[in-house]
Design a protein around this motif. Structure first.
Motif, PDB file in Angstrom:
ATOM      1  N   ARG A  21     -15.919   7.970  37.169  1.00 45.63           N
ATOM      2  CA  ARG A  21     -16.814   6.965  37.847  1.00 45.63           C
ATOM      3  C   ARG A  21     -16.872   7.255  39.213  1.00 45.63           C
ATOM      4  N   GLN A  22     -15.848   7.805  39.837  1.00 48.39           N
ATOM      5  CA  GLN A  22     -15.834   8.107  41.413  1.00 48.39           C
ATOM      6  C   GLN A  22     -16.674   9.520  41.511  1.00 48.39           C
ATOM      7  N   ALA A  23     -16.702  10.240  40.438  1.00 50.67           N
ATOM      8  CA  ALA A  23     -17.239  11.759  40.792  1.00 50.67           C
ATOM      9  C   ALA A  23     -18.990  10.878  40.367  1.00 50.67           C
ATOM     10  N   TRP A  24     -19.272  10.302  39.713  1.00 47.95           N
ATOM     11  CA  TRP A  24     -20.739   9.629  39.808  1.00 47.95           C
ATOM     12  C   TRP A  24     -21.111   9.018  41.181  1.00 47.95           C
ATOM     13  N   LEU A  45     -16.961  19.124  46.453  1.00 45.03           N
ATOM     14  CA  LEU A  45     -15.805  19.505  45.913  1.00 45.03           C
ATOM     15  C   LEU A  45     -14.990  18.533  45.171  1.00 45.03           C
ATOM     16  N   GLN A  46     -14.941  17.344  45.829  1.00 42.08           N
ATOM     17  CA  GLN A  46     -14.499  16.280  45.238  1.00 42.08           C
ATOM     18  C   GLN A  46     -15.060  15.862  43.802  1.00 42.08           C
ATOM     19  N   ILE A  47     -16.349  15.875  43.781  1.00 42.63           N
ATOM     20  CA  ILE A  47     -17.009  15.427  42.838  1.00 42.63           C
ATOM     21  C   ILE A  47     -16.760  16.571  41.527  1.00 42.63           C
ATOM     22  N   PHE A  48     -16.771  17.924  42.026  1.00 42.50           N
ATOM     23  CA  PHE A  48     -16.348  18.790  40.847  1.00 42.50           C
ATOM     24  C   PHE A  48     -14.805  18.715  40.395  1.00 42.50           C
ATOM     25  N   ASN A  49     -13.811  18.508  41.341  1.00 45.30           N
ATOM     26  CA  ASN A  49     -12.543  18.143  40.909  1.00 45.30           C
ATOM     27  C   ASN A  49     -12.597  16.856  39.931  1.00 45.30           C
ATOM     28  N   TYR A  50     -13.171  15.899  40.385  1.00 41.17           N
ATOM     29  CA  TYR A  50     -12.962  14.467  39.552  1.00 41.17           C
ATOM     30  C   TYR A  50     -13.775  14.676  38.284  1.00 41.17           C
ATOM     31  N   ALA A  51     -14.925  15.294  38.262  1.00 42.87           N
ATOM     32  CA  ALA A  51     -15.921  15.695  36.907  1.00 42.87           C
ATOM     33  C   ALA A  51     -14.933  16.233  35.932  1.00 42.87           C
ATOM     34  N   ILE A  52     -14.244  17.360  36.184  1.00 42.74           N
ATOM     35  CA  ILE A  52     -13.248  18.097  35.287  1.00 42.74           C
ATOM     36  C   ILE A  52     -12.100  17.482  34.851  1.00 42.74           C
ATOM     37  N   SER A  53     -11.738  16.363  35.476  1.00 45.07           N
ATOM     38  CA  SER A  53     -10.595  15.728  35.174  1.00 45.07           C
ATOM     39  C   SER A  53     -10.602  14.911  33.835  1.00 45.07           C
ATOM     40  N   PRO A  54      -9.606  14.468  33.483  1.00 40.38           N
ATOM     41  CA  PRO A  54      -9.390  13.859  32.043  1.00 40.38           C
ATOM     42  C   PRO A  54      -9.561  12.364  32.350  1.00 40.38           C
ATOM     43  N   TYR A  55      -9.694  11.706  33.520  1.00 40.17           N
ATOM     44  CA  TYR A  55      -9.296  10.517  33.675  1.00 40.17           C
ATOM     45  C   TYR A  55     -10.667   9.750  34.078  1.00 40.17           C
ATOM     46  N   GLU A  56     -10.805   8.417  33.407  1.00 37.23           N
ATOM     47  CA  GLU A  56     -11.878   7.891  33.393  1.00 37.23           C
ATOM     48  C   GLU A  56     -12.449   7.422  34.644  1.00 37.23           C
ATOM     49  N   ASP A  57     -11.404   6.762  35.189  1.00 34.81           N
ATOM     50  CA  ASP A  57     -11.704   6.426  36.824  1.00 34.81           C
ATOM     51  C   ASP A  57     -12.238   7.523  37.637  1.00 34.81           C
ATOM     52  N   TRP A  58     -11.813   8.638  37.442  1.00 30.95           N
ATOM     53  CA  TRP A  58     -12.209   9.583  38.252  1.00 30.95           C
ATOM     54  C   TRP A  58     -13.742  10.013  38.330  1.00 30.95           C
ATOM     55  N   LEU A  67     -27.893   7.876  38.517  1.00 28.85           N
ATOM     56  CA  LEU A  67     -26.849   8.007  39.345  1.00 28.85           C
ATOM     57  C   LEU A  67     -26.492   6.366  39.700  1.00 28.85           C
ATOM     58  N   VAL A  68     -27.363   5.796  39.969  1.00 27.12           N
ATOM     59  CA  VAL A  68     -27.286   4.392  40.223  1.00 27.12           C
ATOM     60  C   VAL A  68     -26.383   3.528  38.979  1.00 27.12           C
ATOM     61  N   LYS A  69     -26.887   3.821  37.651  1.00 30.66           N
ATOM     62  CA  LYS A  69     -26.377   3.140  36.792  1.00 30.66           C
ATOM     63  C   LYS A  69     -24.862   3.690  36.309  1.00 30.66           C
ATOM     64  N   SER A  70     -24.752   5.070  36.680  1.00 33.67           N
ATOM     65  CA  SER A  70     -23.335   5.429  36.383  1.00 33.67           C
ATOM     66  C   SER A  70     -22.427   5.371  37.480  1.00 33.67           C
ATOM     67  N   GLY A  71     -22.761   5.351  38.798  1.00 33.38           N
ATOM     68  CA  GLY A  71     -21.845   5.327  39.945  1.00 33.38           C
ATOM     69  C   GLY A  71     -21.715   4.342  40.718  1.00 33.38           C
ATOM     70  N   PHE A  72     -22.502   3.372  40.532  1.00 29.18           N
ATOM     71  CA  PHE A  72     -22.687   2.173  41.549  1.00 29.18           C
ATOM     72  C   PHE A  72     -21.431   1.274  41.289  1.00 29.18           C
ATOM     73  N   SER A  73     -21.190   1.469  40.122  1.00 27.67           N
ATOM     74  CA  SER A  73     -19.719   0.232  39.799  1.00 27.67           C
ATOM     75  C   SER A  73     -18.723   0.761  40.583  1.00 27.67           C
ATOM     76  N   ALA A  74     -18.668   2.217  40.950  1.00 24.87           N
ATOM     77  CA  ALA A  74     -17.238   2.575  41.473  1.00 24.87           C
ATOM     78  C   ALA A  74     -17.505   2.550  43.056  1.00 24.87           C
ATOM     79  N   LEU A  75     -18.711   1.902  43.774  1.00 22.22           N
ATOM     80  CA  LEU A  75     -18.828   2.128  45.169  1.00 22.22           C
ATOM     81  C   LEU A  75     -18.271   0.734  45.684  1.00 22.22           C
ATOM     82  N   ASN A  76     -17.280   0.724  46.329  1.00 18.19           N
ATOM     83  CA  ASN A  76     -16.638  -0.544  46.939  1.00 18.19           C
ATOM     84  C   ASN A  76     -16.185   0.156  48.417  1.00 18.19           C
TER      85      ASN A  76
END
Length: 284
Positions: free
Chosen positions: A251-254, A236-249, A38-47
């Motif tokens: 990262r935000q899901a992670w 819910l937000q993680i689920f919606n972002y994880a099944i989306s086709p967008y790379e930025d979403w 989780l840190v490796k995949s999602g930390f870059s999207a935390l701001n």
């Protein structure tokens, strides 16, 4: 005792220590791997924007999960308001009152409910609340999470209350103290740390639930100003972002999964520290 037997016993003892240590490490290994991934995949999207901004429109990069984080706290608050008193009092009844026959059936029902899939809880509350009210709402989301907490809190409360020595109850009753005061001021107080632990376990379990919220809270891309309206939540937000086709979403899901895990860890550690301090003051 001769020397060969002594060496053989020491060898078996060391062997069992190694086996049990390996099993203990296997228990925490998944948690370490989870944190690492989780840190490796999602930390870059935390701001700062992640914690303060609303989600951006579909396909637009940036934005955050501020409404989902606040919504998760609201849902957990509603769930705790419903689940904690019902579960704790139910556990007190099983431990201190009731007949063996009735208690056996109540325990059986609670154990069955503990094994019911979360999506089934969501479908039940959907039929009982969402359909009659003609809309998804925060109320429905909080109620379904609270209902899921009740059997777990009730069983853990019963177990920790039964660990309180009967001598405490007998001494209190012998002094003429009423049974309800004995339960509240002696039995429950003695087992308070275990009860709090059970509540935390229940909160940790429902905090990451997604399936029941799809049928009840549904999610919301904006702030919720009325508990009768749909509300956002981190799962819910993680689920919606994880099944989306967008790379930025993605990262935000992670990042959302990392925040959810840290939130649960923070709640557990904070309440344990606060409870320990309060119990220490009472003991002095």
């Amino acid at each position: 005792m001769n020397a060969p037997n002594h060496r053989w016993r020491k060898f078996k003892n060391v062997l069992m220590q190694i086996v049990t240590l390996a099993c203990a490490l296997l228990v925490i290994a998944p948690l370490c791997l989870l944190f690492y991934h989780l840190v490796k995949s999602g930390f870059s999207a935390l701001n700062w924007a992640f914690f303060t901004q609303l989600p951006k429109p579909v396909g637009e990069p940036g934005g955050g999960m501020a409404n989902a984080i606040v919504g998760t706290f609201i849902l957990l608050g509603l769930a705790a308001t419903i689940g904690v008193p019902v579960g704790v009092l139910g556990g007190v009844y099983l431990s201190e009152y009731g007949s063996n026959r009735l208690n056996r059936w109540i325990r059986f029902g609670a154990d069955v409910l503990n094994g019911v899939p979360s999506i089934t809880w969501g479908m039940v509350v959907y039929a009982l609340m969402v359909v009659p009210m003609k809309g998804f709402s925060a109320w429905a989301g909080g109620i379904v999470l609270g209902m899921m907490m009740v059997p777990l809190i009730m069983r853990t409360t019963e177990e920790v209350l039964q660990l309180v020595p009967n001598g405490y109850r007998e001494a209190s009753l012998a002094l003429g103290i009423a049974q309800w005061r004995t339960i509240v001021q002696i039995v429950v107080r003695t087992a308070l740390k275990g009860i709090v632990t059970g509540v935390l376990l229940a909160l940790a379990r429902v905090a990451g639930e997604t399936a029941p919220l799809l049928f009840t809270a549904f999610g919301n891309r904006y702030w919720n100003h009325n508990l009768s309206d749909p509300i956002a939540a981190v799962p819910l937000q993680i689920f919606n972002y994880a099944i989306s086709p967008y790379e930025d979403w993605h990262r935000q899901a992670w990042a959302g999964a990392l925040v959810l895990l840290l939130l649960i860890t923070f709640i557990n550690v904070s309440v344990r520290v606060l409870t320990r301090d309060r119990l220490a003051q009472k003991n002095h």
